[in-house]
Enzyme design. Structure first.
Site, PDB file in Angstrom:
ATOM      1  N   GLU A   1       0.875  -1.182   0.000  1.00 47.21           N
ATOM      2  CA  GLU A   1       0.000   0.000   0.000  1.00 47.21           C
ATOM      3  C   GLU A   1       0.901   1.216   0.000  1.00 47.21           C
ATOM      4  O   GLU A   1       1.402   1.647   1.042  1.00 47.21           O
ATOM      5  CB  GLU A   1      -0.918  -0.011   1.228  1.00 47.21           C
ATOM      6  CG  GLU A   1      -1.836  -1.216   1.325  1.00 47.21           C
ATOM      7  CD  GLU A   1      -2.953  -1.209   0.291  1.00 47.21           C
ATOM      8  OE1 GLU A   1      -3.072  -0.218  -0.461  1.00 47.21           O
ATOM      9  OE2 GLU A   1      -3.715  -2.190   0.242  1.00 47.21           O
TER      10      GLU A   1
ATOM     11  N   CYS B   1      -2.676   8.656   2.533  1.00 47.45           N
ATOM     12  CA  CYS B   1      -2.410   8.175   1.171  1.00 47.45           C
ATOM     13  C   CYS B   1      -3.588   8.463   0.260  1.00 47.45           C
ATOM     14  O   CYS B   1      -3.426   8.537  -0.960  1.00 47.45           O
ATOM     15  CB  CYS B   1      -2.075   6.688   1.187  1.00 47.45           C
ATOM     16  SG  CYS B   1      -3.293   5.672   2.028  1.00 47.45           S
TER      17      CYS B   1
END
Length: 515
Positions: A267, A301
């Site tokens: 990720e 993110c």
């Protein structure tokens, strides 16, 4: 409201803390080879507590006990494993306010966001409990008479989880709870910027593991440098590494793990875009942009970094956006009156300054903000900048509350601009046009792992698979069938007849002497 000291005491945080736990209810207090390091409050730059960094010797102890625990844990029925996660979810509910406050204190996100992060842990616990009864295989039709073919799933072993500072507890839970109900044990290497959050969570895990009668399911190593992390990613005894962090580091982790033929869940970076077309509900879009851009001070993110606005509504929307930014309150994240807290440290502030300097050099128009705030803590102004999408600075991810606004003419052009970056995590389109929404979600539309209509890029909920494409790494966590990443698939065939037919119609007659 509890004081910070009360919160730390409730969660078992001391002035000096050990940096490794085998998950047996205790912390390893052997004098570490690494020096102690300190956790700081980013709102004041004042120390909170110190940690004795995990040594290589302590790491080896943790791995050995985690392996031993796996031998027993993998044989526990999955629904029984789910019962332990259910108990941990209940304990998180009891400590939600305290743990949310610690997240705000150590990471700097607002208390409401901190408690929201703990709620994510509770939600994934509930999801994992349900998943423990749904680790489905398939029954497959065999071409051979009196044969049954099926597949089943088995745990991998130790899951190594490496998390970033911006979500210091939730991302661990995404991985750990699903990995555990699948029959794995978990070793957590948290960010050295938020070690106290990991210690607090591990203390809660200790309580539940002792009550459930299982040790070593959840362990943690908190080193002061990269030595232990390097051993973790290169360790053949750890078949799966889940890494959350920057794309450059993630690329390195992937190379090391792939070299030993291990598995990864990655990720990585995001450079998320939102498109607002001329039919959009601008009230909805405005709220989504502001939260997406300044939530966690732009250190998600999934932060909204680029907004592409149809040219006929560009000026009107920017005027409303600027007015909204003027209402953002900055300050102590534990004070509910403040919407935005600090950046994590002085390096984050330096990256903000560097980005602003580069934007100015390219001729970008700063519409709002752009300054570092004086005083204690690492505060910067939420910033809006008019830019060109193809500028190098816009193509990169700057982990700060800098919002790039860009004008476009037609939707295909906007989608082309949106997809032009190397990251592919989250995306959104605000529209009241059915045709435009379907186009955005089609194969010709967003190239991201997450694509939303009339909600922002930030704030994914448990249940849907979370992750992205391209330089975001391709990993998926937290929902759908992401549990399969934590298990190995096995195909089984049972011959319940008296003959031995071969597949593909092959014949093989073997006459053994004496038959």
């Amino acid at each position: 409201m509890k004081s910070n000291m009360d919160v730390l005491k409730q969660l078992g945080i001391k002035s000096h803390n050990a940096g490794a736990s085998c998950g047996d209810g205790d912390w390893l207090h052997t004098p570490p080879a690494d020096k102690a390091f300190t956790s700081y409050n980013p709102a004041t730059n004042q120390p909170i507590a110190s940690i004795n960094g995990c040594s290589v010797m302590q790491y080896e102890t943790v791995v050995a006990k985690s392996l031993a625990a796996f031998q027993r844990w993998r044989q526990v029925p999955a629904p029984k494993r789910g019962e332990m996660i259910h108990a941990l979810g209940d304990l998180l509910r009891q400590n939600k306010a305290a743990l949310g406050s610690l997240v705000a204190l150590e990471m700097g996100k607002s208390k409401r966001e901190g408690e929201g992060e703990v709620q994510e842990m509770i939600d994934i616990a509930d999801f994992a409990v349900g998943q423990s009864r749904m680790l489905y295989g398939l029954t497959l039709p065999s071409e051979r008479y009196q044969h049954r073919m099926f597949e089943q799933w088995h745990p991998l072993g130790i899951t190594g989880v490496i998390t970033a500072f911006n979500f210091p507890v939730a991302v661990w839970a995404w991985n750990a709870f699903i990995a555990a109900v699948c029959g794995n044990t978990v070793i957590w290497k948290p960010s050295p910027k938020t070690p106290l959050c990991a210690i607090a969570v591990q203390n809660l895990c200790h309580q539940v593991m002792q009550q459930s009668g299982y040790e070593g399911i959840f362990s943690v190593v908190i080193p002061s440098d990269n030595t232990v992390a390097e051993k973790l990613i290169a360790d053949d005894r750890v078949p799966l590494i889940s890494f959350t962090g920057s794309t450059p580091v993630g690329r390195y982790v992937n190379e090391v793990v792939a070299k030993r033929l291990g598995r990864t869940i990655l990720e990585l970076g995001g450079n998320n875009g939102m498109i607002i077309d001329e039919t959009a509900n601008l009230d909805l879009a405005l709220t989504a942009v502001v939260f997406g851009a300044i939530g966690t001070a732009g250190q998600r993110c999934t932060t909204t970094r680029r907004v592409l606005i149809q040219h006929s509504i560009f000026d009107a929307f920017i005027a409303r956006l600027k007015q909204a930014y003027q209402q953002i309150t900055l300050g102590d994240p534990l004070d509910d009156r403040n919407i935005m807290g600090p950046l994590i440290d002085e390096n984050a502030v330096a990256n903000f300054v560097h980005a602003i300097d580069e934007i100015k050099a390219l001729g970008g128009e700063i519409i709002f903000g752009g300054n570092v705030l004086k005083g204690p803590g690492f505060y910067v102004e939420p910033t809006i900048v008019k830019v060109q999408n193809d500028w190098p600075i816009v193509q990169r991810e700057t982990f700060a509350p800098i919002l790039y606004v860009i004008s476009y003419t037609d939707l295909p052009t906007a989608i082309g601009m949106h997809n032009a970056v190397t990251q592919g995590l989250s995306s959104a389109l605000f529209t009241n046009s059915l045709k435009n929404s379907e186009y955005f979600l089609s194969a010709a539309g967003s190239d991201c792992g997450i694509a939303n209509i009339n909600i922002g890029t930030s704030g994914a909920e448990i249940g849907g698979a979370f992750g992205g494409e391209k330089e975001t790494g391709g990993g998926r966590e937290a929902g759908s069938d992401s549990w399969k990443a934590y298990m190995r698939r096995q195909t089984n065939t049972i011959n319940w007849g008296d003959a031995l037919p071969l597949a593909q119609g092959i014949t093989f007659d073997l006459k053994v002497k004496g038959q």
